[in-house]
Design a protein around this motif. Sequence first.
Motif, short mmCIF file in Angstrom:
data_model
loop_
_atom_site.label_atom_id
_atom_site.label_comp_id
_atom_site.label_asym_id
_atom_site.label_seq_id
_atom_site.Cartn_x
_atom_site.Cartn_y
_atom_site.Cartn_z
N LEU A 65 -20.30 -44.71 -26.41
CA LEU A 65 -20.96 -43.50 -25.90
C LEU A 65 -22.20 -43.15 -26.73
O LEU A 65 -23.21 -42.70 -26.18
CB LEU A 65 -19.98 -42.33 -25.87
CG LEU A 65 -18.81 -42.49 -24.88
CD1 LEU A 65 -17.84 -41.33 -25.02
CD2 LEU A 65 -19.30 -42.64 -23.45
N LYS A 66 -22.14 -43.40 -28.04
CA LYS A 66 -23.32 -43.18 -28.89
C LYS A 66 -24.47 -44.09 -28.46
O LYS A 66 -25.63 -43.67 -28.42
CB LYS A 66 -22.99 -43.43 -30.35
CG LYS A 66 -22.22 -42.33 -31.02
CD LYS A 66 -21.96 -42.72 -32.47
CE LYS A 66 -21.14 -41.68 -33.20
NZ LYS A 66 -20.87 -42.08 -34.60
N ALA B 285 -19.77 -40.39 -18.47
CA ALA B 285 -19.35 -41.67 -19.04
C ALA B 285 -18.07 -41.49 -19.84
O ALA B 285 -17.94 -40.53 -20.60
CB ALA B 285 -20.46 -42.21 -19.95
N GLN B 286 -17.15 -42.41 -19.65
CA GLN B 286 -15.88 -42.38 -20.36
C GLN B 286 -15.73 -43.67 -21.15
O GLN B 286 -15.97 -44.75 -20.62
CB GLN B 286 -14.73 -42.22 -19.36
CG GLN B 286 -14.82 -40.94 -18.58
CD GLN B 286 -13.81 -40.84 -17.45
OE1 GLN B 286 -13.30 -41.83 -16.98
NE2 GLN B 286 -13.56 -39.62 -17.02
N GLY B 287 -15.36 -43.53 -22.43
CA GLY B 287 -15.18 -44.71 -23.28
C GLY B 287 -14.96 -44.30 -24.72
O GLY B 287 -14.65 -43.15 -25.01
N PHE C 33 -29.77 -44.65 -25.66
CA PHE C 33 -30.60 -45.20 -24.58
C PHE C 33 -31.15 -44.07 -23.70
O PHE C 33 -32.32 -44.08 -23.32
CB PHE C 33 -29.82 -46.20 -23.73
CG PHE C 33 -30.64 -46.74 -22.60
CD1 PHE C 33 -31.53 -47.78 -22.82
CD2 PHE C 33 -30.56 -46.19 -21.33
CE1 PHE C 33 -32.32 -48.26 -21.79
CE2 PHE C 33 -31.34 -46.66 -20.30
CZ PHE C 33 -32.23 -47.71 -20.52
N CYS C 34 -30.30 -43.11 -23.37
CA CYS C 34 -30.71 -42.04 -22.46
C CYS C 34 -31.75 -41.10 -23.06
O CYS C 34 -32.45 -40.40 -22.34
CB CYS C 34 -29.49 -41.26 -21.98
SG CYS C 34 -28.46 -42.19 -20.82
N THR C 35 -31.87 -41.05 -24.38
CA THR C 35 -32.90 -40.21 -24.99
C THR C 35 -34.29 -40.80 -24.81
O THR C 35 -35.28 -40.10 -24.98
CB THR C 35 -32.65 -39.98 -26.49
OG1 THR C 35 -32.68 -41.23 -27.18
CG2 THR C 35 -31.33 -39.25 -26.72
N LYS C 36 -34.36 -42.08 -24.44
CA LYS C 36 -35.64 -42.75 -24.20
C LYS C 36 -35.79 -43.13 -22.73
O LYS C 36 -36.82 -42.89 -22.12
CB LYS C 36 -35.77 -43.99 -25.07
CG LYS C 36 -35.81 -43.68 -26.54
CD LYS C 36 -36.19 -44.88 -27.34
CE LYS C 36 -36.21 -44.69 -28.83
NZ LYS C 36 -36.14 -43.41 -29.41
#
Length: 94
Positions: A55-56, A48-50, A61-64
């Motif tokens: 990004l945080k 992901a780029q941004g 989201f990805c930790t869940k």
Amino acid sequence: MLQMTLIIKGKVQRVGFRYSVVDFVHSEKLPIVGHVRNMPDGSVHVIAQGDIEALKELHRFCTKGPPRAEVREVEQDLIQINKAEFSDFVVLAD
């Protein structure tokens, strides 16, 4: 601009993880480009780029993940880049 690479491990394939990540980015209107894909070892890989705040949000989201996912570990790498290499945020086919 920053590039974040995530390797998400656990029960993350066959639970809609990739599509939920893309849906999250689009529904939250996060200014992120890149892709998400399944890996042969059973993990999910995100590039992901941004900006740092977007990004945080994605990392959180990805930790869940989606309801059926069981995330055990998220490896993260963050680097500075000059410009985005992608034009959208998409799922890459297996």
